[in-house]
Write a protein that holds these residues in place. Structure first.
Motif, PDB file in Angstrom:
ATOM      1  N   ALA A 129     -10.795  15.957 -12.107  1.00  0.00           N
ATOM      2  CA  ALA A 129      -9.437  15.448 -11.877  1.00  0.00           C
ATOM      3  C   ALA A 129      -8.919  14.796 -13.156  1.00  0.00           C
ATOM      4  CB  ALA A 129      -9.438  14.438 -10.731  1.00  0.00           C
ATOM      5  N   ASP A 130      -7.601  14.872 -13.340  1.00  0.00           N
ATOM      6  CA  ASP A 130      -6.975  14.353 -14.551  1.00  0.00           C
ATOM      7  C   ASP A 130      -6.825  12.835 -14.450  1.00  0.00           C
ATOM      8  OD1 ASP A 130      -5.733  14.421 -16.965  1.00  0.00           O
ATOM      9  OD2 ASP A 130      -3.841  15.258 -16.237  1.00  0.00           O
ATOM     10  N   ALA A 131      -7.381  12.114 -15.404  1.00  0.00           N
ATOM     11  CA  ALA A 131      -7.203  10.660 -15.460  1.00  0.00           C
ATOM     12  C   ALA A 131      -6.664  10.321 -16.846  1.00  0.00           C
ATOM     13  CB  ALA A 131      -8.510   9.934 -15.190  1.00  0.00           C
ATOM     14  N   PRO A 132      -5.323  10.354 -16.990  1.00  0.00           N
ATOM     15  CA  PRO A 132      -4.728  10.140 -18.315  1.00  0.00           C
ATOM     16  C   PRO A 132      -5.206   8.822 -18.914  1.00  0.00           C
ATOM     17  CG  PRO A 132      -3.034  10.683 -16.680  1.00  0.00           C
ATOM     18  CD  PRO A 132      -4.312  10.469 -15.933  1.00  0.00           C
ATOM     19  N   ILE A 133      -5.284   8.752 -20.206  1.00  0.00           N
ATOM     20  CA  ILE A 133      -5.780   7.602 -20.961  1.00  0.00           C
ATOM     21  C   ILE A 133      -7.291   7.463 -20.817  1.00  0.00           C
ATOM     22  CG2 ILE A 133      -5.498   5.135 -21.566  1.00  0.00           C
ATOM     23  CD1 ILE A 133      -2.780   6.320 -21.668  1.00  0.00           C
ATOM     24  N   LEU A 134      -7.787   7.303 -19.597  1.00  0.00           N
ATOM     25  CA  LEU A 134      -9.225   7.112 -19.392  1.00  0.00           C
ATOM     26  C   LEU A 134     -10.009   8.313 -19.930  1.00  0.00           C
ATOM     27  CD1 LEU A 134     -11.361   5.234 -18.087  1.00  0.00           C
ATOM     28  CD2 LEU A 134     -11.129   6.589 -15.997  1.00  0.00           C
ATOM     29  N   ASP A 135      -9.604   9.539 -19.565  1.00  0.00           N
ATOM     30  CA  ASP A 135     -10.293  10.747 -20.026  1.00  0.00           C
ATOM     31  C   ASP A 135     -10.308  10.845 -21.553  1.00  0.00           C
ATOM     32  OD1 ASP A 135     -11.143  11.951 -17.692  1.00  0.00           O
ATOM     33  OD2 ASP A 135      -9.307  13.108 -17.401  1.00  0.00           O
ATOM     34  N   GLN A 136      -9.232  10.376 -22.185  1.00  0.00           N
ATOM     35  CA  GLN A 136      -9.119  10.560 -23.631  1.00  0.00           C
ATOM     36  C   GLN A 136      -9.728   9.416 -24.431  1.00  0.00           C
ATOM     37  OE1 GLN A 136      -5.689  10.786 -21.986  1.00  0.00           O
ATOM     38  NE2 GLN A 136      -6.448  12.778 -21.344  1.00  0.00           N
ATOM     39  N   LEU A 137      -9.738   8.216 -23.838  1.00  0.00           N
ATOM     40  CA  LEU A 137     -10.138   7.057 -24.643  1.00  0.00           C
ATOM     41  C   LEU A 137     -11.499   6.464 -24.282  1.00  0.00           C
ATOM     42  CD1 LEU A 137      -6.725   5.203 -25.163  1.00  0.00           C
ATOM     43  CD2 LEU A 137      -7.842   6.908 -26.618  1.00  0.00           C
ATOM     44  N   ASP A 138     -12.088   6.848 -23.133  1.00  0.00           N
ATOM     45  CA  ASP A 138     -13.371   6.252 -22.730  1.00  0.00           C
ATOM     46  C   ASP A 138     -14.427   6.415 -23.824  1.00  0.00           C
ATOM     47  OD1 ASP A 138     -13.639   9.023 -22.312  1.00  0.00           O
ATOM     48  OD2 ASP A 138     -14.176   8.861 -20.187  1.00  0.00           O
ATOM     49  N   PHE A 139     -14.581   7.642 -24.320  1.00  0.00           N
ATOM     50  CA  PHE A 139     -15.618   7.888 -25.329  1.00  0.00           C
ATOM     51  C   PHE A 139     -15.293   7.183 -26.648  1.00  0.00           C
ATOM     52  CE2 PHE A 139     -12.688  11.051 -26.903  1.00  0.00           C
ATOM     53  CZ  PHE A 139     -13.014  11.202 -28.241  1.00  0.00           C
ATOM     54  N   LEU A 140     -14.002   7.147 -26.989  1.00  0.00           N
ATOM     55  CA  LEU A 140     -13.592   6.536 -28.261  1.00  0.00           C
ATOM     56  C   LEU A 140     -13.876   5.039 -28.271  1.00  0.00           C
ATOM     57  CD1 LEU A 140     -12.062   6.871 -31.007  1.00  0.00           C
ATOM     58  CD2 LEU A 140     -10.015   6.167 -29.763  1.00  0.00           C
ATOM     59  N   ILE A 141     -13.487   4.366 -27.190  1.00  0.00           N
ATOM     60  CA  ILE A 141     -13.622   2.906 -27.145  1.00  0.00           C
ATOM     61  C   ILE A 141     -15.090   2.486 -27.184  1.00  0.00           C
ATOM     62  CG2 ILE A 141     -13.260   0.884 -25.651  1.00  0.00           C
ATOM     63  CD1 ILE A 141     -10.533   2.256 -24.878  1.00  0.00           C
ATOM     64  N   ILE A 142     -15.935   3.176 -26.415  1.00  0.00           N
ATOM     65  CA  ILE A 142     -17.347   2.773 -26.391  1.00  0.00           C
ATOM     66  C   ILE A 142     -18.042   3.140 -27.701  1.00  0.00           C
ATOM     67  CG2 ILE A 142     -19.552   2.951 -25.159  1.00  0.00           C
ATOM     68  CD1 ILE A 142     -17.346   1.428 -23.631  1.00  0.00           C
ATOM     69  N   SER A 143     -17.688   4.272 -28.309  1.00  0.00           N
ATOM     70  CA  SER A 143     -18.347   4.589 -29.584  1.00  0.00           C
ATOM     71  C   SER A 143     -17.912   3.610 -30.672  1.00  0.00           C
ATOM     72  CB  SER A 143     -18.156   6.056 -29.996  1.00  0.00           C
ATOM     73  OG  SER A 143     -16.802   6.380 -30.055  1.00  0.00           O
ATOM     74  N   LEU A 144     -16.648   3.227 -30.697  1.00  0.00           N
ATOM     75  CA  LEU A 144     -16.208   2.231 -31.691  1.00  0.00           C
ATOM     76  C   LEU A 144     -16.843   0.868 -31.414  1.00  0.00           C
ATOM     77  CD1 LEU A 144     -12.390   2.994 -32.235  1.00  0.00           C
ATOM     78  CD2 LEU A 144     -14.329   3.657 -33.675  1.00  0.00           C
ATOM     79  N   ALA A 145     -16.994   0.541 -30.132  1.00  0.00           N
ATOM     80  CA  ALA A 145     -17.605  -0.744 -29.785  1.00  0.00           C
ATOM     81  C   ALA A 145     -19.056  -0.795 -30.270  1.00  0.00           C
ATOM     82  CB  ALA A 145     -17.544  -0.972 -28.273  1.00  0.00           C
ATOM     83  N   LEU A 146     -19.811   0.306 -30.057  1.00  0.00           N
ATOM     84  CA  LEU A 146     -21.205   0.313 -30.520  1.00  0.00           C
ATOM     85  C   LEU A 146     -21.267   0.297 -32.047  1.00  0.00           C
ATOM     86  CD1 LEU A 146     -23.301   2.625 -28.162  1.00  0.00           C
ATOM     87  CD2 LEU A 146     -22.745   0.213 -27.961  1.00  0.00           C
ATOM     88  N   LEU A 147     -20.376   1.046 -32.687  1.00  0.00           N
ATOM     89  CA  LEU A 147     -20.362   1.061 -34.152  1.00  0.00           C
ATOM     90  C   LEU A 147     -20.079  -0.327 -34.714  1.00  0.00           C
ATOM     91  CD1 LEU A 147     -20.373   2.654 -36.853  1.00  0.00           C
ATOM     92  CD2 LEU A 147     -17.895   2.891 -36.573  1.00  0.00           C
ATOM     93  N   SER A 148     -19.186  -1.052 -34.054  1.00  0.00           N
ATOM     94  CA  SER A 148     -18.766  -2.353 -34.586  1.00  0.00           C
ATOM     95  C   SER A 148     -19.902  -3.378 -34.582  1.00  0.00           C
ATOM     96  CB  SER A 148     -17.553  -2.877 -33.817  1.00  0.00           C
ATOM     97  OG  SER A 148     -17.939  -3.222 -32.510  1.00  0.00           O
ATOM     98  N   ILE A 149     -20.990  -3.071 -33.854  1.00  0.00           N
ATOM     99  CA  ILE A 149     -22.162  -3.956 -33.900  1.00  0.00           C
ATOM    100  C   ILE A 149     -22.745  -3.982 -35.312  1.00  0.00           C
ATOM    101  CG2 ILE A 149     -24.522  -4.329 -33.045  1.00  0.00           C
ATOM    102  CD1 ILE A 149     -23.692  -2.793 -30.498  1.00  0.00           C
ATOM    103  N   VAL A 150     -22.718  -2.829 -35.989  1.00  0.00           N
ATOM    104  CA  VAL A 150     -23.351  -2.756 -37.310  1.00  0.00           C
ATOM    105  C   VAL A 150     -22.360  -2.656 -38.463  1.00  0.00           C
ATOM    106  CG1 VAL A 150     -25.446  -1.718 -36.391  1.00  0.00           C
ATOM    107  CG2 VAL A 150     -23.625  -0.231 -37.248  1.00  0.00           C
ATOM    108  N   SER A 151     -21.108  -2.353 -38.154  1.00  0.00           N
ATOM    109  CA  SER A 151     -20.158  -2.144 -39.240  1.00  0.00           C
ATOM    110  C   SER A 151     -18.752  -2.522 -38.782  1.00  0.00           C
ATOM    111  CB  SER A 151     -20.248  -0.662 -39.654  1.00  0.00           C
ATOM    112  OG  SER A 151     -19.047  -0.205 -40.193  1.00  0.00           O
TER     113      SER A 151
END
Ligand code: CTP
Ligand code: MG
Length: 172
Positions: A115-137
């Motif tokens: 099912a289409d979940a606008p914003i969530l489908d597109q940004l879920d992976f981006l936000i969590i990957s940036l959050a994990l990256l920000s731990i080290v950089s």
């Protein structure tokens, strides 16, 4: 502006690769083993498979390693962000983890797999990957904002392409 574009694309490349590979891998065994959550709906759903998760993390990491070598051998103008094994892993693992979190939230809102979940489908992976990256950089705010705007646009186009190539059942 060119600095923002080059660095944020270089930075996010492993996460983008991690995010697109599961659809090619044709995993079958769901991560939640078909089980339901306390609300009686699937924990994650059939769209989240073990093979997709591990394979996506692997291919994203591999993409990051290519950048680690490329940045050592090529002189790329404007590039100030450098990848390491750790940034490659955190971005690709974070992308798949964010994708799982997104599906978990969708199931809680009673949205079926696909099912289409606008914003969530597109940004879920981006936000969590940036959050994990920000731990080290640390990530400059301008790069994060650029990626938050760009990603939904790229995501839409790549899903339409996947649909045309019959890799995906729906164009989102
Ligand atoms: N996929 C997978 N394993 C994952 C993530 C994705 O096998 N961990 C594959 C599945 O075949 C999935 C496809 O990639 O159908 C597209 O991924 P996505 O759009 O994230 O899943 P949806 O099927 O839309 O499911 P959901 O509603 O949970 O997002
Ligand atoms: Mg989807």
């Amino acid at each position: 502006m060119l600095d923002i574009i080059i660095n944020s694309l270089w930075l996010i490349f492993p996460a983008y690769c991690a995010n697109v590979s599961p659809v090619l891998l044709k995993g079958r065994r769901p991560i939640d083993f078909g089980r339901n959550f306390v609300d009686g709906r699937r924990i994650l759903g059939d769209g989240k498979t073990i093979r997709g998760f591990l394979g996506g993390t692997f291919f994203g990491f591999l993409a990051g390693l290519i950048l680690v070598f490329a940045q050592n051998f090529l002189h790329i103008p404007h590039l100030i962000f450098g990848h390491t094994y750790l940034t490659a892993f955190l971005l690709s693992f974070g992308a798949l983890l964010g994708d799982l979190i997104g599906s978990f939230i969708k199931r809680r809102f009673n949205l079926e797999r696909g099912a289409d979940a606008p914003i969530l489908d597109q940004l879920d992976f981006l936000i969590i990957s940036l959050a994990l990256l920000s731990i080290v950089s640390p990530i400059p705010l301008s790069w994060a904002i650029f990626l938050l705007i760009l990603t939904p646009i790229v995501h839409r186009e790549s899903n339409v392409l996947g649909y045309i190539l019959k890799l995906k059942k729906v164009p989102w």
